[in-house]
Design a protein around this motif. Sequence first.
Motif, PDB file in Angstrom:
ATOM      1  N   GLN A   1       0.813  -1.227   0.000  1.00 46.70           N
ATOM      2  CA  GLN A   1       0.000   0.000   0.000  1.00 46.70           C
ATOM      3  C   GLN A   1       0.845   1.276   0.000  1.00 46.70           C
TER       4      GLN A   1
ATOM      5  N   LEU B   1       3.584   1.857  -1.392  1.00 48.51           N
ATOM      6  CA  LEU B   1       4.282   2.035  -2.662  1.00 48.51           C
ATOM      7  C   LEU B   1       3.359   2.445  -3.803  1.00 48.51           C
ATOM      8  N   ARG B   2       2.070   2.606  -3.532  1.00 49.07           N
ATOM      9  CA  ARG B   2       1.121   2.963  -4.597  1.00 49.07           C
ATOM     10  C   ARG B   2       1.508   4.303  -5.208  1.00 49.07           C
ATOM     11  N   PRO B   3       1.784   4.293  -6.518  1.00 46.76           N
ATOM     12  CA  PRO B   3       2.115   5.573  -7.164  1.00 46.76           C
ATOM     13  C   PRO B   3       0.878   6.458  -7.264  1.00 46.76           C
ATOM     14  N   TYR B   4       1.095   7.742  -7.337  1.00 44.66           N
ATOM     15  CA  TYR B   4       0.000   8.703  -7.463  1.00 44.66           C
ATOM     16  C   TYR B   4      -0.339   8.800  -8.948  1.00 44.66           C
TER      17      TYR B   4
ATOM     18  N   ARG C   1       3.870  15.098  -1.519  1.00 47.43           N
ATOM     19  CA  ARG C   1       3.870  14.461  -0.192  1.00 47.43           C
ATOM     20  C   ARG C   1       4.053  15.494   0.917  1.00 47.43           C
TER      21      ARG C   1
ATOM     22  N   TYR D   1       5.499   5.591   3.220  1.00 44.82           N
ATOM     23  CA  TYR D   1       4.760   6.230   2.128  1.00 44.82           C
ATOM     24  C   TYR D   1       5.625   7.203   1.329  1.00 44.82           C
TER      25      TYR D   1
ATOM     26  N   TRP E   1       8.267   6.405  -0.145  1.00 45.71           N
ATOM     27  CA  TRP E   1       8.866   5.668  -1.261  1.00 45.71           C
ATOM     28  C   TRP E   1       8.031   5.780  -2.528  1.00 45.71           C
ATOM     29  N   ALA E   2       6.770   6.112  -2.413  1.00 48.81           N
ATOM     30  CA  ALA E   2       5.880   6.200  -3.577  1.00 48.81           C
ATOM     31  C   ALA E   2       6.342   7.240  -4.606  1.00 48.81           C
TER      32      ALA E   2
ATOM     33  N   GLY F   1       6.857   6.571  -8.554  1.00 46.25           N
ATOM     34  CA  GLY F   1       6.223   7.424  -9.554  1.00 46.25           C
ATOM     35  C   GLY F   1       7.240   7.995 -10.530  1.00 46.25           C
TER      36      GLY F   1
END
Length: 159
Positions: A30, A32-35, A113, A132, A134-135, A139
């Motif tokens: 979760q 790592l979810r890219p925007y 972020r 979070y 890391w996302a 991306g």
Amino acid sequence: MSRTRHAWVLPASVLLALLLALLPLPLVVQPLRPYWLALVLAYWVIEEPERVGLGFVFIVGLVADLGFGGLLGEQALRLVIMAFILQRFRARLRFFPLSQQALAMGGLLVNDRIVASAIHLAIGEPVLPWAYWWAPLLGMLLWPPTFVLLDSLRLGRRP
């Protein structure tokens, strides 16, 4: 002719980005979810500024806020800030190689972020855990393939 022939790409890509953001993920991945919405809207702000401006980005952000059930206006504000920065530096950014564009997108995603953390801090919500952060890196790595795919769909070439 290509504008009318490929007019479906903009709404389809935004809808797909919204759906990818709503896709449930295991708790382990979760953070790592890219925007996706930011990546897709960044492409359109850079490549089609006459069609995708701050108003369009704000409306899509409000739709995302309603769809995700978060604070109303949070994503809209985050996306408008990103779009404003992109519009300001669009002329330079368009001529960067994809690797440098990816670095710029990484910076914009880190900025996103920071804005999100500031909003959460200001309203007293818990700030996202360190995982979070890391996302934005993911991306940044996804920017070149996203750009190439959307560009080929928009221009009618094969990816």
